[in-house]
Design an enzyme around this catalytic site. Structure first.
Site, PDB file in Angstrom:
ATOM      1  N   GLU A 166      27.661  41.144  48.008  1.00  0.00           N
ATOM      2  CA  GLU A 166      27.993  40.376  47.691  1.00  0.00           C
ATOM      3  C   GLU A 166      25.912  39.037  47.444  1.00  0.00           C
ATOM      4  O   GLU A 166      25.426  39.074  47.920  1.00  0.00           O
ATOM      5  CB  GLU A 166      28.310  38.476  48.400  1.00  0.00           C
ATOM      6  CG  GLU A 166      29.400  38.510  48.701  1.00  0.00           C
ATOM      7  CD  GLU A 166      30.408  38.589  47.512  1.00  0.00           C
ATOM      8  OE1 GLU A 166      29.592  38.050  46.572  1.00  0.00           O
ATOM      9  OE2 GLU A 166      31.772  38.178  47.879  1.00  0.00           O
ATOM     10  N   CYS A 188      23.419  31.318  47.027  1.00  0.00           N
ATOM     11  CA  CYS A 188      23.990  32.519  45.830  1.00  0.00           C
ATOM     12  C   CYS A 188      24.585  31.785  44.799  1.00  0.00           C
ATOM     13  O   CYS A 188      23.963  32.292  43.135  1.00  0.00           O
ATOM     14  CB  CYS A 188      23.968  33.477  46.569  1.00  0.00           C
ATOM     15  SG  CYS A 188      26.131  33.185  47.794  1.00  0.00           S
TER      16      CYS A 188
END
Length: 524
Positions: free
Chosen positions: A275, A309
Site C-alpha cells: 500500500e 495516502c
C-alpha cells in the site's frame, strides 16, 4: 530518564493516557504478546510529540537477535493457533474489539499526540480498528471455498483455504494503528500470526496496542507469539522482507520503500501486499454541487495535514466553474484553525517532523520554478504556540498536471489547482496521467459524467468515488490501488484471501482410476 519525564511540561491528561496504556519512560524493544524483551539494548530512541515538541517517552531499538527471537516464538505460536477453529479465533478478535472500545479515548489521544493528527481523526482511527475487528468476527464463519464438478465419474473437486503462517506488517507513521489492525485481525481469523514493525516515528501507539490485547491473550490461555511487535529501524524491515519464514509481508509507506520490500520478497518468491503512494484527484465538473464538493476538497487536502495516502493533492476543475471554486477556496483557507491537535477547535495539526516541513517548502519552491502560481499558504508558522517548527499553512497552487512536482506525491498540505475544458473524458485523462493510482473522486449531478468516470475507461484507481472525496474509506470495501500504489488490497471485501494459501482437492470415491483429459495409461 525519570527526572526528564517529571520535568516535562506535559498536561495531566496526556500523563494519564500514558499511564492507562502502560507507556513507561523507557519501553522495551519487542513484545511477543505476553512478554517483553530488549529492555537492556544499547540503542534507544526518544519520541517527541510534533504538537508541542515534548518528550513523550523513549523506546529501546531492537537488534537482529531480538528479531530472531520474535520469529521463533511466532513459529511456535502458529503451530497452535492454526489448529483453533476459525470461529473460536473470531471470538478472540471479538474480545480484542471490546478492549479497544474500553480504551478508545485514551488510545485516540495518544495517536493524536504522537502523530499530530487532530483528536477527531485519532478517535476515528481507533474506531476503524474496532470496525475491522467486528468485520473479522463475522468473517471467521465465512472462510469459504468452492466446489466444482469433475470430468471424471465418481470424483469430487473443491477448493479450500489454509492459514499461511507468519504475516509481517510494516506500517507507516500517518496511520500508526489502523493499518496494523486491518492486517492483524483478518490474518488472525485466517489462522495466521503477525509480527508488526511500526514506524520508528510512532512506536508508542504500537506498544499501547500490545498492552491492550495482552489481557485477552492471557485470559484465554493462548501462547505468546500470535501478535508480536518489534521496534526498530529499516534494518528490521529488511530482515523481515528477506526472511523466507515470513511468507507474506504487508508494507505501507512510500513507493520507494515499497519497491525495496517488493523486490526483496519477490526474489524469494514470497507474497507482498503493498500500500504505497497516492496522487489523488477530485474532478469538479460544471454540473457539480460546488458547496458539497468544497467540503470534501478541504478535508481531503488539509486533513491529517495532508499526510494521508488518500489526501487530495490535485483538484481538476471545469473552466466554467474554475473561478468560482478557486475564489471560494481562497476564502475558506485563511479561516482554517491551525493548532494543537488535541484542541477541540483545531482542524489542521502539525506535520510529523521538520523533515516533512522541508519537503513541503522544497516542493512549493520547485513547482513555482516550473511555472506554478502559489495562491495562498506555504508558510511555516512562528510564535510560542508553534515553537516546534512543524506547523504550516496549507497551500494552494495553480499548476499543470505535467509539472514534475505535480506528478510526485508530497506528504504535506499542498493542493494543485488544475483547469480543464471540454468533456469529462478530458478531466479523466488528466486524473489518470500520473504514476500513482490509489483514490479518485468526481463531483457531478450529471449521470452520464459519473457513469463514464466509473467505466473501465474511466478512473484507473483502486478507489473511485462519486460525490464524496478521496479520503475516508470504510472497512467494508477492499482498500488499495494500482500502478505505483502497489496493487495490494487490505481491509474488507475478499481481501482475506491473501492471508491464506489456496488448495484444490480432488477426491476419487470409485474403485477405478480414470485420468483427466481421457488419457490412457495402462501398465498391464
Amino acid at each position: 530518564m525519570k527526572q526528564a519525564i517529571d520535568e516535562m511540561p506535559m498536561t495531566k491528561a496526556i500523563a494519564d493516557v500514558l499511564q492507562q496504556l502502560g507507556i513507561k519512560e523507557l519501553n522495551p524493544a519487542y513484545s511477543t504478546g505476553l512478554n517483553w524483551g530488549g529492555e537492556n539494548n544499547k540503542t534507544t530512541r526518544d519520541i517527541h510529540s510534533p504538537a508541542d515538541g515534548n518528550l513523550i517517552a523513549s523506546v529501546n531499538m531492537a537488534t537482529a537477535d531480538d528479531y530472531e527471537q520474535v520469529v521463533k516464538t511466532a513459529q511456535e505460536a502458529f503451530k497452535v493457533w492454526r489448529t483453533v477453529p476459525a470461529p473460536k479465533r473470531g471470538e478472540i478478535v471479538r474480545q480484542i474489539s471490546n478492549k479497544l472500545r474500553e480504551h478508545k479515548e485514551a488510545l485516540g489521544k495518544l495517536v493524536s499526540y504522537e502523530m499530530g493528527k487532530i483528536l477527531q481523526e485519532g478517535l476515528g482511527e481507533v474506531q476503524e480498528m474496532i470496525d475491522i475487528c467486528d468485520f473479522a468476527v463475522g468473517l471467521s464463519r465465512q472462510l469459504h471455498g468452492y466446489t466444482m464438478h469433475s470430468e471424471r465419474p465418481q470424483h469430487r473437486m473443491y477448493e479450500q483455504y489454509h492459514p499461511l503462517g507468519i504475516v509481517g506488517v510494516i506500517s507507516a507513521f500517518n496511520f500508526p494503528v489502523a493499518v496494523w489492525s486491518w492486517n492483524a485481525m483478518l490474518a488472525a481469523v485466517c489462522g495466521d500470526v503477525t509480527i508488526w514493525k511500526p514506524s520508528e516515528k510512532t512506536p508508542l501507539t504500537a506498544i499501547a496496542c500490545q498492552h491492550i490485547i495482552r489481557d485477552v491473550l492471557a485470559e484465554n490461555d493462548l501462547p505468546e507469539g500470535i501478535f508480536s511487535v518489534i521496534i526498530g529501524d529499516a534494518e528490521i524491515g529488511s530482515l523481515m522482507a528477506h526472511d523466507t519464514r515470513v511468507p507474506l509481508v504487508s508494507a505501507t509507506g512510500s513507493t520507494r520503500m515499497g519497491k525495496k520490500v517488493g523486490e526483496a520478497v519477490g526474489a524469494r518468491l514470497g507474497k507482498s501486499l503493498l500500500e504505497l503512494g497516492g496522487n489523488n484527484a477530485i474532478i469538479i465538473t460544471e454540473h457539480a454541487d460546488i458547496e458539497m464538493a468544497l467540503r470534501a476538497v478541504v478535508f481531503g487536502a488539509v486533513g491529517t495535514c495532508g499526510q494521508r495516502c488518500t489526501s487530495t493533492r490535485r483538484l481538476i476543475v471545469h473552466e466554467n466553474v474554475y473561478d468560482q471554486v478557486r475564489d471560494r477556496l481562497l476564502k475558506i483557507y485563511p479561516n482554517l484553525p491551525i493548532g494543537h491537535p488535541l484542541s477541540d477547535t483545531t482542524l489542521v495539526g502539525p506535520l510529523i517532523d521538520k523533515d516533512a516541513v522541508k519537503a513541503f517548502l522544497n516542493a512549493l519552491e520547485e513547482v513555482q520554478g516550473e511555472g506554478g502560481k502559489l495562491l495562498i499558504g506555504g508558510e511555516v508558522l512562528e510564535g510560542e504556540q508553534y515553537a516546534t517548527g512543524t506547523y504550516v499553512t496549507p497551500a494552494i497552487v495553480e499548476a499543470e498536471n505535467h509539472y514534475h512536482m505535480v506528478q510526485e506525491e508530497t506528504f504535506a498540505p499542498i493542493l494543485y489547482l488544475i483547469r480543464y475544458s471540454g468533456d469529462v473524458e478530458n478531466a479523466i485523462d488528466i486524473q489518470n496521467g500520473v504514476k500513482q493510482g490509489l483514490s479518485s473522486s468526481i463531483f457531478s449531478t450529471n449521470l452520464l459524467e459519473t457513469e463514464a468516470f466509473l467505466t473501465h475507461w474511466g478512473s484507473d484507481c483502486g478507489i473511485a468515488n462519486v460525490n464524496i472525496g478521496t479520503s475516508g474509506a470504510e472497512i467494508g470495501g477492499a482498500f488499495g490501488g494500482e500502478k505505483d500504489t502497489g496493487g495490494g488490497r487490505e481491509s474488507g471485501s475478499d481481501a482475506w484471501r491473501i492471508y491464506m494459501r489456496r488448495q484444490t482437492n480432488t477426491i476419487n470415491y470409485s474403485r477405478e482410476l480414470p485420468l483427466a483429459q481421457g488419457i490412457k495409461f495402462d501398465i498391464g
